[in-house]
Design an enzyme around this catalytic site. Structure first.
Site, PDB file in Angstrom:
ATOM      1  NE  ARG A   1      -1.594   1.815   3.611  1.00 35.18           N
ATOM      2  CZ  ARG A   1      -1.007   2.998   3.796  1.00 35.18           C
ATOM      3  NH1 ARG A   1      -1.217   3.989   2.954  1.00 35.18           N
ATOM      4  NH2 ARG A   1      -0.177   3.182   4.806  1.00 35.18           N
ATOM      5  CB  VAL A   2       2.139   3.676  -2.103  1.00 29.95           C
ATOM      6  CG1 VAL A   2       3.372   2.799  -1.978  1.00 29.95           C
ATOM      7  CG2 VAL A   2       1.446   3.420  -3.426  1.00 29.95           C
ATOM      8  CB  SER A   3      -0.405   7.587   0.930  1.00 27.45           C
ATOM      9  OG  SER A   3      -0.406   6.822   2.105  1.00 27.45           O
ATOM     10  CB  THR A   4       1.162   9.882  -3.140  1.00 28.20           C
ATOM     11  OG1 THR A   4       2.505   9.470  -2.916  1.00 28.20           O
ATOM     12  CG2 THR A   4       0.655  10.670  -1.940  1.00 28.20           C
TER      13      THR A   4
ATOM     14  CD  GLN B   1       3.842   7.096  -0.517  1.00 25.14           C
ATOM     15  OE1 GLN B   1       2.735   6.587  -0.616  1.00 25.14           O
ATOM     16  NE2 GLN B   1       4.419   7.348   0.630  1.00 25.14           N
TER      17      GLN B   1
END
Length: 187
Positions: free
Chosen positions: A10-13, A16
């Site tokens: 999982r990455v937020s942006t 990333q």
């Protein structure tokens, strides 16, 4: 017979890098979300939980990649371990099977609390930064979704009875944004 090994990333942006999270791990399948970890509303997380079976293992780089909220972290780990799926956090070197000792439960709680605390600090710093930028006259907030001509066209067409959802699609905005443009200006 051993099950499959899945990776959850999982990455937020969008910018990333996902490569470092499970680099070098043997994985049969990877599930990846580009979303905040603040809640469980993540399509690939749900797909992974639905897909996982008894004997499978889920690898996650670190607890904060799975959840930024202690309650969510516990709930996700519980959902998987109830299906007899192992959950292994690579960075913390912890594995959960559902047969946890008191120490394992304690470590999950403490490490999860740190992830939640970190998220709260990030949000606090963000609010402080926005406040300072506003005081300096640098922060103007988000710009308008539609220019004046588009807004007038949207209001006119909505008044003739065109469907709000169709207008939203055509103008490339959400229905909520359409309704905001249809609100009368405050006096």
């Amino acid at each position: 017979m051993t099950g499959q090994t899945f990776g959850y990333i999982r990455v937020s942006t969008l910018d990333q890098n996902t490569v470092r999270q499970l680099d070098g791990e043997h994985l049969d399948r990877v599930f990846m979300d580009r979303a905040s970890g603040k809640d469980q509303n993540r399509p690939q997380l749900e797909a992974m939980i639905d897909f996982a079976r008894d004997g499978d293992t889920v690898l996650v780089h670190s607890m904060d990649r799975l959840a930024r909220n202690l309650d969510d972290l516990r709930a996700i780990v519980r959902r998987l371990t109830e299906k007899k799926v192992q959950v292994r956090f690579v960075k913390e070197n912890l594995t959960f099977t559902g047969d946890e000792t008191a120490m394992a439960t304690f470590l999950l709680s403490v490490m999860g609390a740190f992830a939640e605390f970190e998220r709260a600090l990030i949000r606090e710093r963000q609010r402080e930064g926005i406040t300072l930028a506003k005081k300096a006259g640098v922060y103007k907030g988000r710009g308008k979704a539609l220019n004046a001509g588009q807004a007038a066209d949207l209001v006119r067409r909505a008044a003739t009875g065109e469907a709000k959802a169709a207008l939203a699609r055509e103008f490339g905005v959400s229905r909520q944004t359409v309704y905001q443009y249809l609100q009368p200006e405050p006096q």
